[in-house]
Design a protein around this motif. Structure first.
Motif, PDB file in Angstrom:
ATOM      1  N   MET A   1       0.837  -1.192   0.000  1.00 56.34           N
ATOM      2  CA  MET A   1       0.000   0.000   0.000  1.00 56.34           C
ATOM      3  C   MET A   1       0.875   1.246   0.000  1.00 56.34           C
ATOM      4  N   ARG A   2       0.502   2.255  -0.804  1.00 54.37           N
ATOM      5  CA  ARG A   2       1.197   3.537  -0.767  1.00 54.37           C
ATOM      6  C   ARG A   2       0.669   4.351   0.406  1.00 54.37           C
ATOM      7  N   TRP A   3       1.563   5.119   0.996  1.00 54.38           N
ATOM      8  CA  TRP A   3       1.145   5.885   2.166  1.00 54.38           C
ATOM      9  C   TRP A   3       1.006   7.349   1.816  1.00 54.38           C
ATOM     10  N   GLY A   4       0.934   8.223   2.798  1.00 52.13           N
ATOM     11  CA  GLY A   4       0.487   9.590   2.595  1.00 52.13           C
ATOM     12  C   GLY A   4      -1.008   9.586   2.800  1.00 52.13           C
ATOM     13  N   ASN A   5      -1.728  10.362   2.004  1.00 51.38           N
ATOM     14  CA  ASN A   5      -3.175  10.395   2.124  1.00 51.38           C
ATOM     15  C   ASN A   5      -3.851   9.401   1.194  1.00 51.38           C
ATOM     16  N   VAL A   6      -3.069   8.739   0.333  1.00 53.18           N
ATOM     17  CA  VAL A   6      -3.644   7.824  -0.639  1.00 53.18           C
ATOM     18  C   VAL A   6      -4.072   6.529   0.051  1.00 53.18           C
ATOM     19  N   ARG A  24      -3.845   1.398  20.059  1.00 49.40           N
ATOM     20  CA  ARG A  24      -3.189   2.484  20.798  1.00 49.40           C
ATOM     21  C   ARG A  24      -3.087   2.123  22.281  1.00 49.40           C
ATOM     22  N   ARG A  25      -4.112   1.518  22.833  1.00 51.31           N
ATOM     23  CA  ARG A  25      -4.070   1.114  24.241  1.00 51.31           C
ATOM     24  C   ARG A  25      -2.993   0.059  24.470  1.00 51.31           C
ATOM     25  N   LEU A  26      -2.873  -0.877  23.533  1.00 52.55           N
ATOM     26  CA  LEU A  26      -1.801  -1.866  23.650  1.00 52.55           C
ATOM     27  C   LEU A  26      -0.445  -1.174  23.673  1.00 52.55           C
ATOM     28  N   ARG A  27      -0.257  -0.240  22.759  1.00 49.84           N
ATOM     29  CA  ARG A  27       1.025   0.472  22.677  1.00 49.84           C
ATOM     30  C   ARG A  27       1.310   1.236  23.963  1.00 49.84           C
ATOM     31  N   GLU A  28       0.297   1.921  24.483  1.00 49.20           N
ATOM     32  CA  GLU A  28       0.500   2.719  25.688  1.00 49.20           C
ATOM     33  C   GLU A  28       0.773   1.841  26.905  1.00 49.20           C
ATOM     34  N   ARG A  29       0.085   0.696  26.979  1.00 51.48           N
ATOM     35  CA  ARG A  29       0.358  -0.213  28.104  1.00 51.48           C
ATOM     36  C   ARG A  29       1.757  -0.812  27.993  1.00 51.48           C
ATOM     37  N   ALA A  30       2.280  -0.925  26.778  1.00 50.94           N
ATOM     38  CA  ALA A  30       3.643  -1.414  26.576  1.00 50.94           C
ATOM     39  C   ALA A  30       4.675  -0.316  26.818  1.00 50.94           C
ATOM     40  N   ARG A  31       4.173   0.905  27.135  1.00 53.72           N
ATOM     41  CA  ARG A  31       5.043   2.063  27.386  1.00 53.72           C
ATOM     42  C   ARG A  31       5.931   2.382  26.180  1.00 53.72           C
ATOM     43  N   LEU A  32       5.318   2.312  25.008  1.00 58.54           N
ATOM     44  CA  LEU A  32       6.016   2.640  23.777  1.00 58.54           C
ATOM     45  C   LEU A  32       5.447   3.926  23.197  1.00 58.54           C
ATOM     46  N   SER A  33       6.307   4.807  22.766  1.00 55.37           N
ATOM     47  CA  SER A  33       5.830   5.972  22.018  1.00 55.37           C
ATOM     48  C   SER A  33       5.400   5.496  20.646  1.00 55.37           C
ATOM     49  N   SER A  34       4.663   6.333  19.925  1.00 54.82           N
ATOM     50  CA  SER A  34       4.243   5.932  18.587  1.00 54.82           C
ATOM     51  C   SER A  34       5.452   5.728  17.673  1.00 54.82           C
ATOM     52  N   THR A  35       6.496   6.500  17.873  1.00 58.08           N
ATOM     53  CA  THR A  35       7.715   6.343  17.074  1.00 58.08           C
ATOM     54  C   THR A  35       8.405   5.011  17.385  1.00 58.08           C
ATOM     55  N   GLU A  36       8.489   4.671  18.680  1.00 54.36           N
ATOM     56  CA  GLU A  36       9.113   3.414  19.090  1.00 54.36           C
ATOM     57  C   GLU A  36       8.311   2.212  18.593  1.00 54.36           C
ATOM     58  N   ALA A  37       6.997   2.300  18.721  1.00 55.30           N
ATOM     59  CA  ALA A  37       6.155   1.188  18.278  1.00 55.30           C
ATOM     60  C   ALA A  37       6.229   1.009  16.764  1.00 55.30           C
ATOM     61  N   ARG A  44       6.589   3.461   9.535  1.00 57.01           N
ATOM     62  CA  ARG A  44       6.907   4.839   9.880  1.00 57.01           C
ATOM     63  C   ARG A  44       5.837   5.363  10.840  1.00 57.01           C
ATOM     64  N   GLN A  45       6.210   6.344  11.648  1.00 53.78           N
ATOM     65  CA  GLN A  45       5.287   6.850  12.663  1.00 53.78           C
ATOM     66  C   GLN A  45       3.971   7.369  12.070  1.00 53.78           C
ATOM     67  N   PRO A  46       3.961   8.100  10.960  1.00 49.01           N
ATOM     68  CA  PRO A  46       2.673   8.540  10.395  1.00 49.01           C
ATOM     69  C   PRO A  46       1.776   7.376   9.985  1.00 49.01           C
ATOM     70  N   GLN A  47       2.401   6.275   9.557  1.00 48.24           N
ATOM     71  CA  GLN A  47       1.613   5.092   9.201  1.00 48.24           C
ATOM     72  C   GLN A  47       0.883   4.540  10.422  1.00 48.24           C
ATOM     73  N   LEU A  48       1.610   4.429  11.535  1.00 42.91           N
ATOM     74  CA  LEU A  48       1.000   3.899  12.752  1.00 42.91           C
ATOM     75  C   LEU A  48      -0.085   4.851  13.263  1.00 42.91           C
ATOM     76  N   SER A  49       0.132   6.143  13.153  1.00 41.90           N
ATOM     77  CA  SER A  49      -0.877   7.109  13.578  1.00 41.90           C
ATOM     78  C   SER A  49      -2.160   6.939  12.778  1.00 41.90           C
ATOM     79  N   SER A  50      -2.029   6.659  11.493  1.00 40.16           N
ATOM     80  CA  SER A  50      -3.211   6.427  10.655  1.00 40.16           C
ATOM     81  C   SER A  50      -3.943   5.162  11.081  1.00 40.16           C
ATOM     82  N   THR A  56      -6.764   3.157   8.460  1.00 40.69           N
ATOM     83  CA  THR A  56      -6.290   1.999   7.705  1.00 40.69           C
ATOM     84  C   THR A  56      -6.112   0.842   8.678  1.00 40.69           C
ATOM     85  N   GLY A  57      -5.911  -0.348   8.137  1.00 38.89           N
ATOM     86  CA  GLY A  57      -5.812  -1.522   8.989  1.00 38.89           C
ATOM     87  C   GLY A  57      -4.375  -1.876   9.334  1.00 38.89           C
ATOM     88  N   LEU A  58      -4.210  -3.037   9.942  1.00 36.05           N
ATOM     89  CA  LEU A  58      -2.887  -3.529  10.334  1.00 36.05           C
ATOM     90  C   LEU A  58      -2.878  -5.029  10.128  1.00 36.05           C
TER      91      LEU A  58
END
Length: 299
Positions: A1-6, A24-37, A44-50, A56-58
Motif C-alpha cells: 500500500m502507498r502511504w500519505g493520504n492515498v 493504541r491502548r496496547l502500545r501505551e500499556r507497553a510504554r512505547l511511544s508511537s515512534t518506538e512502536a 513509519r510513525q505517520p503510518q501507525l498514527s493512521s 487503515t488496517g494492520l
C-alpha cells in the motif's frame, strides 16, 4: 500500500476507529511511544498514527507483534482484536448506507456482533423492541425533521434491527424501561396498546428479560443507554443516547461504570415480565402487573 493520504479512509466506521483505539491502548500499556512502536513494527510513525485513527488496517502479524510487546496473555483477546480489524463491516445495514447516518449503521453492526445487550430507556420503548407502527409514530412526530424517504428508511431500519431479537442467533437481551415510557400514548392509543402487547410476547423468549422501573421508585429518569458486549467482554461498547449525537464509550472505566449503573437499575426495577408464570407466582407488584394496569384503559 502507498502511504500519505492515498488509500486512507476519510470517514472510518466506529468498528474501524475502535480497532485503532485498542491498538493504541496496547502500545501505551507497553510504554512505547508511537515512534518506538512504529520502529518495532517496521513502519513509519505517520503510518501507525493512521492505523490508530482507524484510517487503515494492520496486518495480523503486526497485531500479534504489538500484543507480545505488551505482554498480552489472552490469545482469545488477541484473536478477537484481529477479527475486529479483519471484518468487512458489511451486513444487512449496508443497504442503508446512502440514506441513513453512520450512527445508525455503527449501532446495527455492534448489535450484530453482540453476545449480550443490556439497555435502559427512560422515555421510549427501546428501538430493538419497537413495533413497526410505534417506530412510525416516533419518527413522524420526532424532534428531528426528516423527509418522507429518510423517515421510511429509518422505520424499515429499526424493524430490521428488531429482527435480531427473534432471529436464529439472538444475543441475550435485558431491558429496563421506565414506566413513563409506557404511559405515553403518543396520540395513538392503539399503537401503544399493540406495542405493550408485543413487549409481553417478547418476554416469553428465553433470552429476553424485560423489567419496568416504576415512577414511584428510588431512581430518577436519567439518560438512556445500551451496553453491547461481544464474545470478549473487554471489547464491549456503551452507546449513550443524546439529542444531537450519541456518545460511544469503550474504555474499561466507562464499561465498568455503566455495568454497575445497569445493575443498580435492574435491582430497583420490578421483577421481570413473565407471561408464562402461574398467576399465583407473578406477584401484585411485578413488571407484568404494571404493564397490565397500563394496558387496561387502552383495551
Amino acid at each position: 500500500m502507498r502511504w500519505g493520504n492515498v488509500g486512507l479512509r476519510v470517514d472510518p466506521t466506529y468498528r474501524q476507529r475502535r480497532f485503532g483505539a485498542e491498538l493504541r491502548r496496547l502500545r501505551e500499556r507497553a510504554r512505547l511511544s508511537s515512534t518506538e512502536a512504529a520502529a518495532l513494527l517496521g513502519m513509519r510513525q505517520p503510518q501507525l498514527s493512521s492505523v490508530e485513527a482507524g484510517k487503515t488496517g494492520l496486518s495480523v502479524e503486526r497485531v500479534q507483534q504489538l500484543a507480545r510487546a505488551e505482554g498480552v496473555s489472552s490469545q482469545t483477546f488477541v484473536q478477537a482484536l484481529i477479527d475486529l480489524g479483519q471484518q468487512s463491516g458489511k451486513g444487512w445495514w449496508s443497504d442503508y448506507r446512502a440514506v441513513l447516518s453512520s450512527a445508525h449503521l455503527d449501532l446495527a453492526e455492534l448489535e450484530d456482533g453482540a453476545r449480550s445487550v443490556v439497555t435502559y430507556e427512560p422515555m421510549f420503548v427501546p428501538g430493538i423492541l419497537q413495533t413497526r407502527d410505534y417506530a412510525e409514530v416516533i419518527h413522524r412526530a420526532g424532534y428531528r425533521p426528516m423527509g418522507d424517504e429518510g423517515r421510511a428508511a429509518a422505520v424499515r431500519f429499526r424493524v430490521r434491527r428488531g429482527g435480531l431479537v427473534t432471529g436464529e442467533r439472538p444475543p441475550s437481551l435485558h431491558a429496563v424501561v421506565h414506566e413513563a415510557a409506557l404511559c405515553m400514548s403518543l396520540g395513538e392509543p392503539k399503537v401503544m396498546r399493540d406495542q405493550l402487547l408485543y413487549l409481553i410476547e417478547l418476554a416469553r423468549l428465553p433470552h429476553v428479560t424485560i423489567q419496568i422501573l416504576p415512577s414511584d421508585g428510588p431512581i430518577p429518569f436519567g439518560t438512556g443507554f445500551v451496553l453491547l458486549t461481544p464474545q470478549v467482554r473487554e471489547l464491549g461498547t456503551v452507546v449513550v443516547s443524546h439529542i444531537e449525537k450519541s456518545l460511544y464509550l469503550d474504555d474499561a472505566e466507562a464499561l465498568s461504570r455503566y455495568r454497575d449503573w445497569f445493575a443498580t437499575l435492574a435491582g430497583s426495577a420490578l421483577p421481570a415480565v413473565d407471561p408464562d408464570a402461574a398467576p399465583s407466582a407473578r406477584g401484585a407488584k411485578g413488571s407484568l402487573g404494571l404493564l397490565q394496569r397500563i394496558l387496561y384503559p387502552l383495551l
